[in-house]
Each structure stands twice: as structure tokens, then as C-alpha cells.
Enzyme design. Structure first.
Site, mmCIF file in Angstrom:
data_model
loop_
_atom_site.group_PDB
_atom_site.id
_atom_site.type_symbol
_atom_site.label_atom_id
_atom_site.label_comp_id
_atom_site.label_asym_id
_atom_site.label_seq_id
_atom_site.Cartn_x
_atom_site.Cartn_y
_atom_site.Cartn_z
ATOM 1 N N ARG A 8 23.535 -84.051 -35.643
ATOM 2 C CA ARG A 8 24.309 -83.632 -36.808
ATOM 3 C C ARG A 8 23.983 -82.191 -37.162
ATOM 4 O O ARG A 8 22.835 -81.790 -37.091
ATOM 5 C CB ARG A 8 23.966 -84.530 -37.999
ATOM 6 C CG ARG A 8 24.753 -85.801 -38.024
ATOM 7 C CD ARG A 8 24.248 -86.773 -39.047
ATOM 8 N NE ARG A 8 23.982 -86.193 -40.360
ATOM 9 C CZ ARG A 8 23.592 -86.914 -41.411
ATOM 10 N NH1 ARG A 8 23.438 -88.221 -41.278
ATOM 11 N NH2 ARG A 8 23.348 -86.343 -42.565
ATOM 12 N N LYS B 202 17.692 -95.351 -43.574
ATOM 13 C CA LYS B 202 18.660 -96.086 -44.422
ATOM 14 C C LYS B 202 19.875 -96.544 -43.629
ATOM 15 O O LYS B 202 20.298 -97.676 -43.734
ATOM 16 C CB LYS B 202 19.210 -95.183 -45.532
ATOM 17 C CG LYS B 202 18.313 -94.924 -46.672
ATOM 18 C CD LYS B 202 19.067 -94.281 -47.826
ATOM 19 C CE LYS B 202 19.880 -93.052 -47.482
ATOM 20 N NZ LYS B 202 19.135 -91.873 -47.045
HETATM 21 P P1 AMP Z 1 23.838 -88.435 -45.525
HETATM 22 O O1 AMP Z 1 24.556 -88.823 -44.285
HETATM 23 O O2 AMP Z 1 23.694 -89.574 -46.506
HETATM 24 O O3 AMP Z 1 22.524 -87.755 -45.249
HETATM 25 O O4 AMP Z 1 24.769 -87.355 -46.271
HETATM 26 C C1 AMP Z 1 25.098 -86.142 -45.656
HETATM 27 C C2 AMP Z 1 25.618 -85.157 -46.690
HETATM 28 O O5 AMP Z 1 26.798 -85.675 -47.307
HETATM 29 C C3 AMP Z 1 24.672 -84.871 -47.850
HETATM 30 O O6 AMP Z 1 23.718 -83.880 -47.548
HETATM 31 C C4 AMP Z 1 25.657 -84.422 -48.930
HETATM 32 O O7 AMP Z 1 26.105 -83.095 -48.703
HETATM 33 C C5 AMP Z 1 26.834 -85.351 -48.693
HETATM 34 N N1 AMP Z 1 26.706 -86.613 -49.472
HETATM 35 C C6 AMP Z 1 26.558 -87.870 -48.976
HETATM 36 N N2 AMP Z 1 26.486 -88.756 -49.980
HETATM 37 C C7 AMP Z 1 26.580 -88.056 -51.123
HETATM 38 C C8 AMP Z 1 26.566 -88.405 -52.500
HETATM 39 N N3 AMP Z 1 26.425 -89.682 -52.905
HETATM 40 N N4 AMP Z 1 26.707 -87.409 -53.408
HETATM 41 C C9 AMP Z 1 26.857 -86.129 -53.036
HETATM 42 N N5 AMP Z 1 26.858 -85.726 -51.762
HETATM 43 C C10 AMP Z 1 26.730 -86.679 -50.804
#
Ligand code: AMP
Length: 221
Positions: free
Chosen positions: A157, A13
Site C-alpha cells: 500500500r 485488525k
Molecule cells: P486503514 O486501511 O484503516 O489503515 O485506513 C487507511 C486510510 O484511510 C487512513 O489512513 C485514513 O486516511 C483513511 N480512513 C480509513 N478509515 C477512516 C476513518 N474511520 N476516518 C477517517 N479516515 C479513515
């Protein structure tokens, strides 16, 4: 136009959002990037979100919605934007509909099997400074450990560790996958095969966006 990118962690994404930004000029709004930055900077928001993020859990809807609301109201988002990582559940999808009600939207899901996700997540590296995404195998940087875009250091990460990845995938299936049916019912859903290379996936993504933009053009002409 508002483009909602759906897809499990590791589906690509973020990379596709970067490519959309480059080609169409729609800024990428990544809630994950914004939260990670807040954690690094030690802001109150970051302190609140950090614990859940490190466990692979979702942070509160209110907190994330506030970040998105602030971002979309900036002048650079006037023409449109790409949402990467938001909404993550039905409650957030409903909140989003209330933010700029008249904004036309399209939901694009990158569909990919679990085995490939695990492989991609463990070889993924991100720039500590500009959040650009690389992959040691599929998309290596020109110089090992260094970001091609800004020269920042590339890191794995914390939440890409195998245990946390498992929890993130479980949370995705439980909370985010129901959005597929939700957007299908609203007739704005498009699925894209994410198992091929970045360029091929982007060709499919771009053809959907082009079609949607052409529709928009017809509506306004
Ligand atoms: P990502 O980089 O999109 O994989 O997000 C990393 C982490 O950020 C996730 O595992 C959640 O803990 C938090 N996070 C990101 N976007 C959201 C969202 N829309 N709602 C809740 N937590 C989020």
C-alpha cells in the site's frame, strides 16, 4: 451484534476482521478498503479522500460516516457486522452510536508495541483486487506476489511507506487511542494481546465474541 475493532495500523485488525467474518458470518466493514476502492475507481468520493490518505491523515468524519451508514443498512449486515477502522476518533464514535441505536456492541482492541508495528507494516502486502492481507514474513502467499484467495496482484500500500506510517501512528495515538477510555467507561471494552501469531490472537478474539454472544442469547431467551 456490532464488533468494533480497534488497534493501530499494522496491529492485524484487518486479518482478524476477515477471520471473524469467516467464523461468525458477520460481514467486515473496512472503511480503509472502501476508501481505497473509491480512489482506484476514481469516484468523486475517492478523489476527495485520496490526498489525505496518501499523507496518512484522516478523511472527513462526514464522508466516512456516510459510507458506514450505507453499508450497515444492507440486508447482509442484519445479524451483525465487524467494523475495521471505524470509529477513528470520538466524533465518529458518537456518530456510530446514533446509527442503529439498539444494536449491541463490543469494542475489541488489539494491543501491540510500536517496534513490531513498523516491522509488520513494511512487510505487509495487500491484494489489489479483493483486499486480502498477507505478510512477506508471517503470512506469505503460496505464490509470491499473487493473492491466495482470488489470484489478484499483491502490492505494498502507498501509505505503508516509512514516512506515511510514522504519520499514521501519530494520528492514531492522538485521535484514536482516546477511544480506549471511552469504551472502557461504557464497559464494552476488551483488550487482546496482538504480539503473538494470527491463530493465537484469533483464539482470544473468538473467546471474547463467544462470551458476548452467549450473553446476548441469555438476554433474548
Ligand atoms: P486503514 O486501511 O484503516 O489503515 O485506513 C487507511 C486510510 O484511510 C487512513 O489512513 C485514513 O486516511 C483513511 N480512513 C480509513 N478509515 C477512516 C476513518 N474511520 N476516518 C477517517 N479516515 C479513515
Amino acid at each position: 451484534m456490532r464488533i468494533i475493532l480497534l488497534g493501530p495500523p499494522g496491529s492485524g485488525k484487518g486479518t482478524q476482521a476477515e477471520l471473524i467474518q469467516k467464523k461468525y458470518g458477520f460481514p467486515k466493514i473496512s472503511t480503509g478498503d472502501l476508501l481505497r476502492r473509491a480512489v482506484r475507481e476514481g469516484t468523486i468520493l475517492g478523489q476527495e479522500a485520496g490526498v489525505q490518505m496518501n499523507r496518512g491523515e484522516l478523511v472527513s468524519d462526514e464522508l466516512v460516516a456516510a459510507i458506514v451508514k450505507e453499508k450497515v443498512s444492507s440486508p447482509e449486515c442484519h445479524r451483525g457486522y465487524v467494523l475495521d477502522g471505524f470509529p477513528r476518533n470520538l466524533a465518529q464514535a458518537r456518530i456510530l452510536e446514533k446509527i442503529e441505536r439498539d444494536r449491541l456492541e463490543t469494542a475489541l482492541e488489539i494491543v501491540i508495541g510500536e517496534e513490531m508495528l513498523l516491522e509488520r507494516l513494511t512487510t505487509r502486502r495487500s491484494c489489489i483486487r479483493c483486499e486480502a492481507i498477507f505478510n512477506q514474513k508471517a503470512r506469505p502467499p503460496k505464490k509470491e506476489g499473487i493473492c491466495d484467495a482470488c489470484g489478484g496482484k499483491l502490492i505494498r500500500r502507498e501509505d505503508d511507506s516509512p514516512e506515511v506510517v510514522k504519520e499514521r501512528l501519530r494520528v492514531y495515538q492522538e485521535q484514536t487511542e482516546p477511544l480506549r477510555a471511552y469504551y472502557q467507561a461504557r464497559k464494552i471494552y476488551h483488550g487482546v494481546d496482538g504480539s503473538t501469531d494470527v491463530v493465537t490472537v484469533f483464539a482470544s478474539v473468538a473467546s471474547i465474541i463467544d462470551r458476548e454472544l452467549a450473553k446476548l442469547g441469555r438476554e433474548f431467551s
